[in-house]
Design a protein around this motif. Structure first.
Motif, PDB file in Angstrom:
ATOM      1  N   VAL A   6      56.102 -31.502  31.739  1.00  0.00           N
ATOM      2  CA  VAL A   6      56.434 -32.829  31.214  1.00  0.00           C
ATOM      3  C   VAL A   6      55.322 -33.257  30.267  1.00  0.00           C
ATOM      4  N   ILE A   7      55.677 -33.722  29.077  1.00  0.00           N
ATOM      5  CA  ILE A   7      54.683 -34.293  28.165  1.00  0.00           C
ATOM      6  C   ILE A   7      54.823 -35.804  28.237  1.00  0.00           C
ATOM      7  N   GLY A   8      53.752 -36.479  28.730  1.00  0.00           N
ATOM      8  CA  GLY A   8      53.761 -37.939  28.790  1.00  0.00           C
ATOM      9  C   GLY A   8      53.783 -38.479  30.211  1.00  0.00           C
ATOM     10  N   ALA A   9      52.716 -39.182  30.583  1.00  0.00           N
ATOM     11  CA  ALA A   9      52.616 -39.812  31.913  1.00  0.00           C
ATOM     12  C   ALA A   9      52.904 -41.298  31.810  1.00  0.00           C
ATOM     13  N   TYR A  30      51.352 -33.518  31.235  1.00  0.00           N
ATOM     14  CA  TYR A  30      50.214 -33.582  30.303  1.00  0.00           C
ATOM     15  C   TYR A  30      50.229 -34.930  29.590  1.00  0.00           C
ATOM     16  N   ASP A  31      49.054 -35.581  29.519  1.00  0.00           N
ATOM     17  CA  ASP A  31      48.992 -36.852  28.785  1.00  0.00           C
ATOM     18  C   ASP A  31      47.736 -36.893  27.927  1.00  0.00           C
ATOM     19  N   LEU A  32      47.871 -37.514  26.761  1.00  0.00           N
ATOM     20  CA  LEU A  32      46.740 -37.564  25.833  1.00  0.00           C
ATOM     21  C   LEU A  32      45.645 -38.529  26.291  1.00  0.00           C
ATOM     22  N   ASP A  33      45.984 -39.512  27.128  1.00  0.00           N
ATOM     23  CA  ASP A  33      44.955 -40.450  27.599  1.00  0.00           C
ATOM     24  C   ASP A  33      43.866 -39.691  28.359  1.00  0.00           C
ATOM     25  N   ALA A  34      42.630 -40.227  28.266  1.00  0.00           N
ATOM     26  CA  ALA A  34      41.505 -39.565  28.935  1.00  0.00           C
ATOM     27  C   ALA A  34      41.614 -39.660  30.458  1.00  0.00           C
ATOM     28  N   ALA A  38      42.606 -45.344  31.025  1.00  0.00           N
ATOM     29  CA  ALA A  38      42.131 -45.298  29.635  1.00  0.00           C
ATOM     30  C   ALA A  38      42.683 -46.455  28.805  1.00  0.00           C
ATOM     31  N   ARG A  39      43.869 -46.928  29.157  1.00  0.00           N
ATOM     32  CA  ARG A  39      44.552 -47.915  28.329  1.00  0.00           C
ATOM     33  C   ARG A  39      45.192 -48.952  29.244  1.00  0.00           C
ATOM     34  N   ALA A  40      44.890 -50.249  28.999  1.00  0.00           N
ATOM     35  CA  ALA A  40      45.569 -51.283  29.789  1.00  0.00           C
ATOM     36  C   ALA A  40      47.042 -51.229  29.398  1.00  0.00           C
ATOM     37  N   GLN A 101      53.905 -56.129  37.490  1.00  0.00           N
ATOM     38  CA  GLN A 101      53.018 -55.772  36.379  1.00  0.00           C
ATOM     39  C   GLN A 101      53.130 -54.277  36.101  1.00  0.00           C
ATOM     40  N   ARG A 102      53.213 -53.959  34.812  1.00  0.00           N
ATOM     41  CA  ARG A 102      53.384 -52.557  34.428  1.00  0.00           C
ATOM     42  C   ARG A 102      52.261 -51.679  34.987  1.00  0.00           C
ATOM     43  N   ASP A 103      51.030 -52.213  34.978  1.00  0.00           N
ATOM     44  CA  ASP A 103      49.889 -51.453  35.520  1.00  0.00           C
ATOM     45  C   ASP A 103      50.127 -51.079  36.983  1.00  0.00           C
ATOM     46  N   LYS A 123      46.347 -33.700  24.646  1.00  0.00           N
ATOM     47  CA  LYS A 123      47.263 -34.200  23.606  1.00  0.00           C
ATOM     48  C   LYS A 123      48.042 -33.037  23.005  1.00  0.00           C
ATOM     49  N   LEU A 124      49.352 -33.097  23.124  1.00  0.00           N
ATOM     50  CA  LEU A 124      50.193 -32.061  22.515  1.00  0.00           C
ATOM     51  C   LEU A 124      50.152 -32.223  20.994  1.00  0.00           C
ATOM     52  N   VAL A 125      49.828 -31.133  20.295  1.00  0.00           N
ATOM     53  CA  VAL A 125      49.808 -31.225  18.825  1.00  0.00           C
ATOM     54  C   VAL A 125      50.797 -30.265  18.171  1.00  0.00           C
ATOM     55  N   ILE A 286      63.406 -37.730  27.495  1.00  0.00           N
ATOM     56  CA  ILE A 286      63.759 -38.909  28.295  1.00  0.00           C
ATOM     57  C   ILE A 286      63.016 -40.130  27.738  1.00  0.00           C
ATOM     58  N   GLY A 287      63.465 -41.311  28.122  1.00  0.00           N
ATOM     59  CA  GLY A 287      62.757 -42.547  27.787  1.00  0.00           C
ATOM     60  C   GLY A 287      62.714 -42.813  26.291  1.00  0.00           C
ATOM     61  N   ASP A 288      61.629 -43.453  25.862  1.00  0.00           N
ATOM     62  CA  ASP A 288      61.505 -43.839  24.448  1.00  0.00           C
ATOM     63  C   ASP A 288      61.582 -42.640  23.508  1.00  0.00           C
ATOM     64  N   ALA A 289      61.154 -41.486  23.945  1.00  0.00           N
ATOM     65  CA  ALA A 289      61.239 -40.293  23.088  1.00  0.00           C
ATOM     66  C   ALA A 289      62.692 -40.038  22.705  1.00  0.00           C
ATOM     67  N   GLY A 298      65.522 -55.768  27.496  1.00  0.00           N
ATOM     68  CA  GLY A 298      64.679 -55.563  28.686  1.00  0.00           C
ATOM     69  C   GLY A 298      65.029 -54.280  29.426  1.00  0.00           C
ATOM     70  N   GLU A 299      65.417 -53.235  28.665  1.00  0.00           N
ATOM     71  CA  GLU A 299      65.934 -52.031  29.318  1.00  0.00           C
ATOM     72  C   GLU A 299      65.056 -50.797  29.155  1.00  0.00           C
ATOM     73  N   GLY A 300      64.135 -50.782  28.185  1.00  0.00           N
ATOM     74  CA  GLY A 300      63.443 -49.535  27.838  1.00  0.00           C
ATOM     75  C   GLY A 300      62.760 -48.861  29.013  1.00  0.00           C
ATOM     76  N   LEU A 303      65.353 -47.805  31.712  1.00  0.00           N
ATOM     77  CA  LEU A 303      66.079 -46.585  31.361  1.00  0.00           C
ATOM     78  C   LEU A 303      65.171 -45.363  31.478  1.00  0.00           C
ATOM     79  N   ALA A 304      63.901 -45.502  31.074  1.00  0.00           N
ATOM     80  CA  ALA A 304      62.977 -44.359  31.157  1.00  0.00           C
ATOM     81  C   ALA A 304      62.876 -43.876  32.607  1.00  0.00           C
ATOM     82  N   MET A 305      62.791 -44.831  33.548  1.00  0.00           N
ATOM     83  CA  MET A 305      62.696 -44.437  34.965  1.00  0.00           C
ATOM     84  C   MET A 305      64.016 -43.832  35.455  1.00  0.00           C
TER      85      MET A 305
HETATM   86  C1  LIG Z   1      56.306 -55.605  23.605  1.00  0.00           C
HETATM   87  C2  LIG Z   1      57.188 -54.788  24.477  1.00  0.00           C
HETATM   88  C3  LIG Z   1      57.755 -55.349  25.617  1.00  0.00           C
HETATM   89  C4  LIG Z   1      58.578 -54.593  26.454  1.00  0.00           C
HETATM   90  N1  LIG Z   1      59.143 -55.173  27.539  1.00  0.00           N
HETATM   91  C5  LIG Z   1      59.976 -54.454  28.326  1.00  0.00           C
HETATM   92  C6  LIG Z   1      60.605 -55.040  29.466  1.00  0.00           C
HETATM   93  O1  LIG Z   1      60.414 -56.220  29.778  1.00  0.00           O
HETATM   94  N2  LIG Z   1      61.446 -54.262  30.212  1.00  0.00           N
HETATM   95  C7  LIG Z   1      61.686 -52.949  29.910  1.00  0.00           C
HETATM   96  O2  LIG Z   1      62.468 -52.286  30.631  1.00  0.00           O
HETATM   97  N3  LIG Z   1      61.108 -52.368  28.837  1.00  0.00           N
HETATM   98  C8  LIG Z   1      60.264 -53.074  28.047  1.00  0.00           C
HETATM   99  N4  LIG Z   1      59.687 -52.492  26.960  1.00  0.00           N
HETATM  100  C9  LIG Z   1      59.981 -51.069  26.672  1.00  0.00           C
HETATM  101  C10 LIG Z   1      59.125 -50.138  27.509  1.00  0.00           C
HETATM  102  O3  LIG Z   1      57.762 -50.479  27.346  1.00  0.00           O
HETATM  103  C11 LIG Z   1      59.331 -48.672  27.105  1.00  0.00           C
HETATM  104  O4  LIG Z   1      60.688 -48.424  26.898  1.00  0.00           O
HETATM  105  C12 LIG Z   1      58.801 -47.731  28.189  1.00  0.00           C
HETATM  106  O5  LIG Z   1      57.412 -47.894  28.351  1.00  0.00           O
HETATM  107  C13 LIG Z   1      59.093 -46.283  27.833  1.00  0.00           C
HETATM  108  O6  LIG Z   1      58.534 -45.426  28.799  1.00  0.00           O
HETATM  109  P1  LIG Z   1      58.304 -43.901  28.451  1.00  0.00           P
HETATM  110  O7  LIG Z   1      57.782 -43.303  29.728  1.00  0.00           O
HETATM  111  O8  LIG Z   1      59.503 -43.323  27.821  1.00  0.00           O
HETATM  112  O9  LIG Z   1      57.174 -43.897  27.320  1.00  0.00           O
HETATM  113  P2  LIG Z   1      55.697 -44.480  27.289  1.00  0.00           P
HETATM  114  O10 LIG Z   1      55.502 -45.547  28.291  1.00  0.00           O
HETATM  115  O11 LIG Z   1      55.419 -44.785  25.855  1.00  0.00           O
HETATM  116  O12 LIG Z   1      54.793 -43.253  27.744  1.00  0.00           O
HETATM  117  C14 LIG Z   1      54.575 -42.148  26.907  1.00  0.00           C
HETATM  118  C15 LIG Z   1      53.338 -41.401  27.398  1.00  0.00           C
HETATM  119  O13 LIG Z   1      53.207 -40.218  26.596  1.00  0.00           O
HETATM  120  C16 LIG Z   1      51.850 -40.041  26.238  1.00  0.00           C
HETATM  121  N5  LIG Z   1      51.844 -39.274  24.983  1.00  0.00           N
HETATM  122  C17 LIG Z   1      52.307 -39.684  23.779  1.00  0.00           C
HETATM  123  N6  LIG Z   1      52.151 -38.705  22.866  1.00  0.00           N
HETATM  124  C18 LIG Z   1      51.573 -37.665  23.526  1.00  0.00           C
HETATM  125  C19 LIG Z   1      51.144 -36.364  23.107  1.00  0.00           C
HETATM  126  N7  LIG Z   1      51.285 -35.953  21.838  1.00  0.00           N
HETATM  127  N8  LIG Z   1      50.583 -35.537  24.027  1.00  0.00           N
HETATM  128  C20 LIG Z   1      50.428 -35.948  25.331  1.00  0.00           C
HETATM  129  N9  LIG Z   1      50.817 -37.177  25.760  1.00  0.00           N
HETATM  130  C21 LIG Z   1      51.388 -38.008  24.876  1.00  0.00           C
HETATM  131  C22 LIG Z   1      51.286 -41.453  26.113  1.00  0.00           C
HETATM  132  O14 LIG Z   1      49.894 -41.468  26.298  1.00  0.00           O
HETATM  133  C23 LIG Z   1      52.038 -42.199  27.231  1.00  0.00           C
HETATM  134  O15 LIG Z   1      51.322 -42.183  28.445  1.00  0.00           O
HETATM  135  C24 LIG Z   1      58.845 -53.232  26.127  1.00  0.00           C
HETATM  136  C25 LIG Z   1      58.273 -52.655  24.995  1.00  0.00           C
HETATM  137  C26 LIG Z   1      57.461 -53.429  24.159  1.00  0.00           C
HETATM  138  C27 LIG Z   1      56.880 -52.805  22.911  1.00  0.00           C
END
Ligand SMILES: Cc1cc2nc3c(=O)[nH]c(=O)nc-3n(C[C@H](O)[C@H](O)[C@H](O)COP(=O)(O)OP(=O)(O)OC[C@H]3O[C@@H](n4cnc5c(N)ncnc54)[C@H](O)[C@@H]3O)c2cc1C
Length: 372
Positions: A6-9, A30-34, A38-40, A101-103, A123-125, A286-289, A298-300, A303-305
């Motif tokens: 899996v690429i991305g934590a 694998y995740d690019l964060d240290a 690393a990131r709030a 809280q997302r954290d 970091k995948l390049v 999966i997810g935002d990718a 309010g779905e992103g 849906l990713a989960m």
């Molecule tokens: C302002 C804002 C508010 C939001 N509010 C909501 C909400 O209220 N409800 C909701 O459901 N959604 C919300 N979203 C959407 C939500 O944040 C995203 O849809 C969700 O975080 C996607 O999860 P993900 O796991 O697909 O990706 P991400 O959370 O983006 O995780 C991707 C991971 O991949 C890692 N990564 C990236 N590139 C590489 C690489 N090249 N090599 C290794 N690792 C890599 C990153 O470090 C990161 O850890 C909001 C988004 C924004 C911008």
């Protein structure tokens, strides 16, 4: 024995890893964060019953999740730019859309994984198909790994996506500027009263002030503007925003004027609604990718989960040792995910047009009335 790579934590990749691991399937993330801190991650998430909560149940984490829910966080206020209240909703305590809280949510998932599952600072390049659905992955540190099953959970600017699709996220024309106010009841009482116990929307003339009460007497603020991205590069971003919100009620402007944290621009990008690709062996998204959308449904994260949990279930059901079994699992996952995401992305795009169109808060209230 094969392993899922899996690429991305983020929330998607971690949910996938957790559900696989619970079922005894090997997985490495694998995740690019240290590191995990690393990131709030910031912000409150409203976790929906049919998607995010269902995924947490599959992950065996529902009870732990409930312990982190913000009491009263489901409350909502919609104001106009003069501070007049157009709609309020109390948190009725039914827990149908609990806020966390997302954290906290990310930490919950991380701590549920076997030690060493997530490889930080990787970091995948580069990625290229080798044979039979296998891929060669190159990391920024020079390391090379071969995957037998590859999942791009690497968010908006995915490095895995180009294997499957030429789609590139497009700027919506709307940017958020995020910040926070602290100790709000003592230090910022007017702003705190305007926001109330949960979410605030104040939208007018193609812009808006959105805010969310968080645990610890903190308010997270999203100032939203229709603007070109370059304008947000100004050194005096606070002054720029205060000009943009000139004439708005003082308790709303206070969300920017009195902000305690730095102001951080976040341009909103989206993939095309209904983004899909021809099936390719050994790799999926999966997810935002897969389906980056604006946050107005309010779905992103939900849906990713859900994607992560359902892909894991398909891989468990079909198995990951045989290429044909993997192909069947990935096809099942994509067949369910693409229309589900298209519906949410369509809703999100429509809500964006309403919220940032001529009607502003009044338009949003109409949409909400239609849902209640
Ligand atoms: C302002 C804002 C508010 C939001 N509010 C909501 C909400 O209220 N409800 C909701 O459901 N959604 C919300 N979203 C959407 C939500 O944040 C995203 O849809 C969700 O975080 C996607 O999860 P993900 O796991 O697909 O990706 P991400 O959370 O983006 O995780 C991707 C991971 O991949 C890692 N990564 C990236 N590139 C590489 C690489 N090249 N090599 C290794 N690792 C890599 C990153 O470090 C990161 O850890 C909001 C988004 C924004 C911008």
């Amino acid at each position: 024995m094969s392993t899922v790579t899996v690429i991305g934590a983020g929330l998607g990749g971690l949910t996938l890893a957790r559900v696989l691991q619970r079922q005894g399937v090997g997985v490495v993330v694998y995740d690019l964060d240290a590191g995990p801190d690393a990131r709030a991650q910031g912000g409150m998430l409203d976790v929906h019953e049919e998607s995010g909560q269902a995924a947490l149940r599959a992950a065996g984490l529902e009870d732990a999740f409930r312990a982190h829910v913000l009491p009263g966080g489901e409350a909502l206020r919609v104001l106009d730019r003069d501070g007049r209240v157009l709609r309020t909703e109390d948190d009725d305590g039914d827990g149908g859309r609990p806020e966390i809280q997302r954290d906290d949510l990310r930490r919950l998932l991380l701590e549920s994984l076997a030690p060493g599952t997530v490889r930080w600072g990787r970091k995948l390049v580069g990625v290229r198909p080798v044979r039979g659905g296998w891929h060669e992955l190159t990391f920024a540190d020079g390391g090379v790994v071969i995957s037998t099953v590859l999942v791009g959970a690497d968010g908006a600017w995915s490095r895995v996506r180009p294997l499957l699709s030429g789609a590139v996220p497009a700027y919506t024309g709307i940017s958020f500027v995020t910040t926070r106010l602290h100790d709000v009841d003592q230090a910022h009482p007017e702003a705190a009263a305007a926001v109330g116990g949960g979410m605030l929307f104040a939208l007018a003339g193609g812009q808006g002030l959105l805010a969310h009460r968080e645990p610890g007497a903190t308010i997270e603020v999203y100032a939203a503007l229709r603007t070109d991205q370059a304008a947000l590069g100004t050194e005096d971003l606070r002054g720029f925003l205060l000009d943009a919100f000139a004439g708005w009620a003082p308790e709303l402007r206070a969300l920017v004027a009195e902000a305690d944290d730095p102001l951080v621009p976040r341009p909103l990008h989206v993939l095309p609604v209904g983004h899909a690709w021809p099936r390719r062996p050994g790799v999926t998204l999966i997810g935002d990718a897969a389906h980056l959308m604006s946050p107005f449904a309010g779905e992103g994260a939900n849906l990713a989960m859900q994607d992560g949990a359902e892909l894991a279930a398909a891989l468990v059901a079909h198995g990951i040792e045989e290429p044909a079994a993997v192909a069947a699992a990935l096809a099942e996952h994509e067949t369910a995910m693409v229309p589900r995401a298209a519906a949410a992305a369509g809703e999100s795009a429509a809500n964006l047009e309403i919220a940032f169109g001529a009607a502003g808060s009044a338009g949003l209230v109409e949409v909400m009335a239609g849902h209640s």
